[in-house]
Motif scaffolding. Structure first.
Motif, mmCIF file in Angstrom:
data_model
loop_
_atom_site.group_PDB
_atom_site.id
_atom_site.type_symbol
_atom_site.label_atom_id
_atom_site.label_comp_id
_atom_site.label_asym_id
_atom_site.label_seq_id
_atom_site.Cartn_x
_atom_site.Cartn_y
_atom_site.Cartn_z
ATOM 1 N N SER A 293 4.926 2.130 -6.151
ATOM 2 C CA SER A 293 3.649 2.694 -5.714
ATOM 3 C C SER A 293 2.472 2.175 -6.528
ATOM 4 O O SER A 293 1.321 2.266 -6.088
ATOM 5 C CB SER A 293 3.686 4.222 -5.794
ATOM 6 O OG SER A 293 3.906 4.650 -7.124
ATOM 7 N N ALA A 294 2.744 1.639 -7.703
ATOM 8 C CA ALA A 294 1.662 1.085 -8.516
ATOM 9 C C ALA A 294 1.003 -0.108 -7.827
ATOM 10 O O ALA A 294 -0.115 -0.489 -8.162
ATOM 11 C CB ALA A 294 2.194 0.658 -9.882
ATOM 12 N N TYR A 295 1.708 -0.675 -6.827
ATOM 13 C CA TYR A 295 1.205 -1.864 -6.153
ATOM 14 C C TYR A 295 0.748 -1.595 -4.721
ATOM 15 O O TYR A 295 0.396 -2.527 -3.997
ATOM 16 C CB TYR A 295 2.293 -2.954 -6.165
ATOM 17 C CG TYR A 295 2.750 -3.276 -7.567
ATOM 18 C CD1 TYR A 295 2.013 -4.125 -8.388
ATOM 19 C CD2 TYR A 295 3.905 -2.704 -8.091
ATOM 20 C CE1 TYR A 295 2.408 -4.404 -9.678
ATOM 21 C CE2 TYR A 295 4.317 -2.966 -9.381
ATOM 22 C CZ TYR A 295 3.564 -3.821 -10.178
ATOM 23 O OH TYR A 295 3.959 -4.083 -11.467
ATOM 24 N N PHE A 296 0.776 -0.332 -4.301
ATOM 25 C CA PHE A 296 0.289 -0.003 -2.963
ATOM 26 C C PHE A 296 -1.227 -0.182 -2.906
ATOM 27 O O PHE A 296 -1.931 0.040 -3.888
ATOM 28 C CB PHE A 296 0.626 1.440 -2.588
ATOM 29 C CG PHE A 296 2.081 1.669 -2.271
ATOM 30 C CD1 PHE A 296 2.890 0.650 -1.810
ATOM 31 C CD2 PHE A 296 2.645 2.930 -2.431
ATOM 32 C CE1 PHE A 296 4.230 0.872 -1.511
ATOM 33 C CE2 PHE A 296 3.978 3.168 -2.135
ATOM 34 C CZ PHE A 296 4.770 2.131 -1.681
ATOM 35 N N THR A 297 -1.717 -0.580 -1.749
ATOM 36 C CA THR A 297 -3.155 -0.688 -1.523
ATOM 37 C C THR A 297 -3.519 0.122 -0.285
ATOM 38 O O THR A 297 -3.003 -0.170 0.795
ATOM 39 C CB THR A 297 -3.583 -2.157 -1.313
ATOM 40 O OG1 THR A 297 -3.217 -2.908 -2.476
ATOM 41 C CG2 THR A 297 -5.085 -2.254 -1.104
ATOM 42 N N PRO A 298 -4.373 1.149 -0.452
ATOM 43 C CA PRO A 298 -4.983 1.604 -1.710
ATOM 44 C C PRO A 298 -3.976 2.372 -2.552
ATOM 45 O O PRO A 298 -2.934 2.802 -2.050
ATOM 46 C CB PRO A 298 -6.098 2.526 -1.214
ATOM 47 C CG PRO A 298 -5.559 3.096 0.053
ATOM 48 C CD PRO A 298 -4.802 1.982 0.704
ATOM 49 N N PRO A 299 -4.290 2.556 -3.831
ATOM 50 C CA PRO A 299 -3.379 3.329 -4.693
ATOM 51 C C PRO A 299 -3.312 4.779 -4.232
ATOM 52 O O PRO A 299 -4.295 5.328 -3.725
ATOM 53 C CB PRO A 299 -4.021 3.210 -6.074
ATOM 54 C CG PRO A 299 -5.474 2.949 -5.802
ATOM 55 C CD PRO A 299 -5.497 2.115 -4.556
#
Length: 351
Positions: A293-299
């Motif tokens: 989840s640290a790399y999801f866009t948007p966070p």
């Protein structure tokens, strides 16, 4: 042309000759018996490392009656195109392997397809003595594997807890608390129509999540949005389709609580396909155990618990259980850490 003769592998007798201790003392030290003084044991282990001594597993099994195998049941779905298959379990295996490192135990992985396959594998391991202990996950509310192993007093550690009042070693996430905390956060942000993307109810942790979801609404004095609870296989496709379906109902959700990274990825994909934006049109809170989840866009806001830590704890507990420690002393329930990446109130418009 003469072939070079390979030097014979060092044995317990070799260590006895090097150290001056008896074969009996060497054997006890290598098994880390408490009757051998720590300084003596350290000296023997040092000598073993220097000469490259490796214990003969078959010989040890004959002497001790143990297999020195720690079995792990690894679920692999039979469904085609399941995007997340085995991703998280590699981290569990890594953690278990770390715990076993430096011991005489080796990990044996038994691939299973479903609950029935898992129950049969557990019975085979017990009946045939294929391992000295067992680790497994995907715990059902009423899990036959736990019943079997408890009845046979066979050492095991489960990743998760069933809904029965039984004494057994386990490592788990506080799923009721996590679902409650996520839902309460969204309710505090002004959301009233909240969707829960959940696994099938036959799984114990699915029931825990439902309990936490309902408790948050009850404590807020608000009717729970039970019509927005969806259950499925937790695939990315399931998460995407759930969003598309739920946003078509008469009173669609303004927020989603997702059970894992795979469904969250699908939810974000579904929102994107409909032109909806996280933090603008809808809020999403997820549970994450491999930090995707640290790399999801948007966070997005996430409850994070490293799954490798769970795996390592499982391995540590199994070693203790195989040594005879009381299962009541081998229980740990982790509460994941809240990582706030969104205000989760649609920018204050719902307050």
């Amino acid at each position: 042309m003469h072939k070079t003769r390979r030097a014979p592998a060092p044995t317990i007798k070799t260590l006895a000759e090097i150290t001056g201790y008896s074969i009996a003392t060497i054997s006890k030290a290598l098994r880390e018996s408490p009757v051998v003084a720590p300084v003596t044991r350290d000296l023997i282990f040092k000598a073993a490392r220097e000469v490259g001594y490796q214990a003969n597993a078959r010989g040890m099994a004959l002497r001790t009656g143990k297999s020195f195998q720690a079995a792990v049941l690894m679920p692999v779905t039979a469904a085609r195109d399941y995007e997340w298959d085995g991703v998280e379990y590699t981290q569990i295996l890594s953690g278990v392997s770390q715990a076993l490192d430096g011991t005489d135990y080796r990990m044996s992985v038994h691939v299973i397809r479903d609950a029935a396959d898992g129950a049969e594998a557990a019975r085979r391991i017990v009946d045939q003595g294929l391992a000295d202990g067992l680790i497994f996950s995907g715990i059902l509310a009423d899990d036959p594997r736990i019943d079997l192993l408890v009845d046979h007093h066979f050492p095991f550690v489960s990743m998760g807890r069933c809904r029965k009042d039984l004494d057994y070693a386990h490592v788990d996430i506080d799923n009721e608390w996590a679902a409650h905390a996520a839902t309460a956060r969204l309710l505090a942000g002004g959301h009233r129509r909240i969707a829960l993307v959940n696994p099938e109810r036959r799984f114990s942790y699915a029931m825990d999540r439902l309990d936490g979801f309902a408790r948050a609404f009850r404590e807020a004095g608000i009717a729970a949005s039970a019509d927005l609870i969806v259950e499925g296989d937790l695939s990315t496709h399931f998460g995407r389709q759930s969003v598309i379906d739920l946003l078509q109902v008469a009173e669609p959700p303004t927020a989603f609580v997702c059970i894992n990274e795979s469904t969250t990825l699908g939810v974000l994909s579904g929102l994107g396909s409909l032109g909806r934006q996280v933090g603008v049109d809808v809020d999403v809170i997820a549970y994450d155990d491999i930090n995707v989840s640290a790399y999801f866009t948007p966070p997005i806001t996430t409850f994070y618990q490293p799954i490798e830590v769970l795996g390592r704890t499982l391995g540590q507990f199994l070693l203790k259980r195989m040594e005879g420690e009381d299962p009541k002393a081998l229980r740990q329930v982790f509460r994941p850490t809240l990582i706030e990446r969104q205000p989760d109130n649609l920018g204050g418009r719902l307050a």
